[in-house]
Scaffold this active site. Structure first.
Site, PDB file in Angstrom:
ATOM      1  N   ASP A 200      44.234  41.816  59.770  1.00 40.13           N
ATOM      2  CA  ASP A 200      44.592  42.556  58.562  1.00 40.13           C
ATOM      3  C   ASP A 200      43.301  42.532  57.758  1.00 40.13           C
ATOM      4  OD1 ASP A 200      45.274  43.335  56.010  1.00 40.13           O
ATOM      5  OD2 ASP A 200      47.308  42.559  56.183  1.00 40.13           O
ATOM      6  N   HIS A 201      42.588  43.660  57.728  1.00 44.97           N
ATOM      7  CA  HIS A 201      41.216  43.598  57.221  1.00 44.97           C
ATOM      8  C   HIS A 201      41.164  43.181  55.746  1.00 44.97           C
ATOM      9  CE1 HIS A 201      42.195  47.769  56.063  1.00 44.97           C
ATOM     10  NE2 HIS A 201      41.401  47.527  55.046  1.00 44.97           N
ATOM     11  N   HIS A 263      49.401  44.309  54.220  1.00 39.61           N
ATOM     12  CA  HIS A 263      48.418  43.931  53.192  1.00 39.61           C
ATOM     13  C   HIS A 263      49.069  43.273  51.967  1.00 39.61           C
ATOM     14  CE1 HIS A 263      45.821  46.300  55.559  1.00 39.61           C
ATOM     15  NE2 HIS A 263      46.108  47.469  55.047  1.00 39.61           N
TER      16      HIS A 263
END
Ligand SMILES: NC(=O)c1ccc[n+]([C@@H]2O[C@H](COP(=O)([O-])OP(=O)(O)OC[C@H]3O[C@@H](n4cnc5c(N)ncnc54)[C@H](OP(=O)(O)O)[C@@H]3O)[C@@H](O)[C@H]2O)c1
Length: 513
Positions: A200-201, A263
């Site tokens: 999950d960047h 996110h």
């Protein structure tokens, strides 16, 4: 103090992840958008910073017939356009010598035999031992066929062998609990959980990592970080763009799946989690899981009361007219997909019982910004807060994830002068101003961690599935309501009036970044 000296002083004693073992990074989808814009530039920057292992190779994999020089051109183009540093000729030349292309059709295990032979040759030439990182930069529908092909072609040895094999999986993992489980089950047949890195960047962003530092490296916040002192917490992730070219994916996903399930719940866990007893990956991930498991389910009619969904209609972006969601190319003209979600959540644990968490995300909002606002309880209605006609502003800690990364504390202060007049002043920390603009990109940090074998910033299977379990009843309620009108908001505004009413129910209002 000169900036470089300041940064050195500030970072002394903190151990960066170190990737020492020679490695081959195999990017499935190597000719795709993610590789072009993010992965190849990130690897180049790691190389410039001397953070890649002494010996490495990057092998992009795709179906098109592409030579190594052509692929290096593609990588150079990505670095020129998207790297935080422009390529420097000699450094680029050295880096590019380690970049290759290999052909394979992902669902066809037989095409993995020539790919395997190519990888063996590259590893032999570059004296690489066969440590492999397989990056699935491909559409989610290809995750399982690719992993099966890796298995059939015997690309993956068991964990604990003399060389390692690690898998990086991009989001989205599934589009509901059942499909996420199916993907996880299929991957688990080939890779052990210790070999799997679910990206999950957001978790690679400096500001997101700083949430735990802010909470646990300062003595003033943790004592007041609980239901007794905090009135409520808001998390906003706003996008300025519309659906763009992603309608094919987005019209089946929507904002809840695209943003909230991953996110936003990750941000929420970092703000809400209990202090871990160590920074060990499993310990940190256990505490984050606890926070997700403590989320009160929102089910049945409670969905209507606690969750607002909406779609953007025609409006303006920076003064330019923009179409409504249903008029966007590739979107079903009768689409009921939400482009906006606002919800009120509760974490039923000792720390947060009764404290609402408001989450809000949407496309075509006035600006691109992600921010967490922690609003403290008001002071008693005496002394400076005695006049009900002009209540004091609350103290607020705002964490800006992007852009303009940093955090600010809003504190009431006296305006100079003979009369007592009070104004909320801002103590503002900006990464750019203090540390320069050198913050690494999220993908740099995350790739480095995979090379170093550190899973802390990656999502564990149980957390991904717990997050799906929490959003599933909301999705189910919406799927049942096939005719109820969906609120709308004009493009370029902060969502529908229903979202303002949701937060007003707690006596608060949205803080627009
Ligand atoms: N782009 C981003 O900024 C971004 C951000 C976050 C997450 N992601 C995720 O990262 C992954 C890749 O995204 P992307 O934007 O790079 O996608 P993309 O450009 O559409 O596709 C990546 C590659 O996948 C391969 N591919 C596509 N369909 C295939 C098929 N049916 N069989 C075999 N190979 C196929 C293609 O390789 P060839 O045609 O060369 O064989 C293509 O180069 C997705 O899971 C996406 O959700 C992307």
């Amino acid at each position: 103090m000169p900036e470089a000296a300041l940064v050195e002083r500030l970072t002394t004693g903190l151990t960066p992840p170190i990737a020492t073992q020679p490695v081959t990074i195999v990017i499935f989808g190597g000719a795709g958008d993610l590789a072009h814009r993010k992965l190849l530039p990130a690897l180049y920057n790691l190389y410039v910073d001397g953070l890649l292992p002494p010996r490495f190779a990057v092998v992009g994999v795709g179906r098109k017939d592409t030579s190594d020089p052509e692929y290096r051109e593609f990588a150079a183009d990505g670095v020129k356009k998207f790297s935080r540093r422009p390529p420097e000729a000699a450094t680029w030349q050295h880096f590019a010598e380690s970049v290759y292309f290999g052909g394979a059709a992902l669902e066809d295990a037989s095409s993995f035999a020539p790919l395997g032979a190519r990888l063996d040759t590259i590893e032999h030439e570059r004296d690489l031992p066969g440590n492999r990182i397989y990056y699935l930069a491909i559409p989610p529908s290809m995750f399982v066929p690719t992993v099966k092909s890796l298995q059939r072609a015997r690309f993956v040895g068991p964990p604990g062998g003399t060389t390692f094999a690690r898998l990086i999986v991009e989001k989205p993992i599934g589009n509901d609990l059942e499909s996420a489980r199916a993907i996880d089950d299929a991957i688990a047949e080939v890779f052990d959980e210790r070999q799997i890195y679910r990206i999950d960047h957001y978790l690679g962003k400096e500001t997101v990592q700083n949430i735990l530092v802010l909470r646990f490296a300062n003595s003033i916040f943790e004592p007041v970080f609980n239901r007794r002192y905090i009135d409520h917490i808001q998390i906003t992730v706003a996008e300025e763009e519309g659906v763009g070219t992603r309608a094919g994916y987005y019209d089946h996903a929507g904002a809840l799946r695209d943003m909230v399930q991953n996110h936003m719940l990750q941000l929420l866990t970092l703000v809400a989690m209990e202090p871990p007893r160590s920074l060990d990956a499993e310990v940190v991930r256990d505490r984050k899981l606890d926070a997700i498991l403590s989320l009160r389910p929102i089910e049945g009619a409670a969905v209507d009361a606690h969750v607002v969904r909406a779609q953007y209609t025609a409006g303006f972006n920076m003064g330019t007219p923009v179409p409504g969601y249903r008029q966007e190319p590739g979107v079903d003209p009768n689409s009921r997909t939400e482009t906006f979600v606002a919800l009120k959540a509760y974490i039923d644990d000792w720390r947060w019982a009764g404290t609402p968490f408001f989450l809000r995300t949407g496309k075509r909002l006035p600006k691109r910004a992600s921010e967490i606002s922690i609003e403290f309880r008001e002071v008693p209605p005496i002394l400076f807060n005695a006049d009900p006609a002009s209540p004091l502003d609350p103290t607020v800690l705002s964490i800006r994830i992007q852009p303009d990364e940093g955090f600010a504390l809003l504190i009431n202060s006296k305006i100079p002068g003979p009369r007592i007049r009070i104004y909320p002043v801002k103590m503002d920390f900006r990464y750019g101003a203090t540390f320069g603009n050198a913050s690494p990109e999220a993908y740099e940090r995350l790739l480095l961690d995979v090379m170093a074998g550190d899973q802390t910033l990656f999502m564990r299977r149980d957390a991904v599935e717990a997050a799906w379990r929490w959003v599933t009843p909301i999705l189910a309620r919406w799927a049942d309501e096939k005719t109820a009108p969906i609120p709308t908001y004009p493009g370029g505004e902060w969502g529908p009036p229903e979202a303002a009413r949701l937060i007003a129910s707690a006596g608060a209002k949205w803080r627009n970044p």
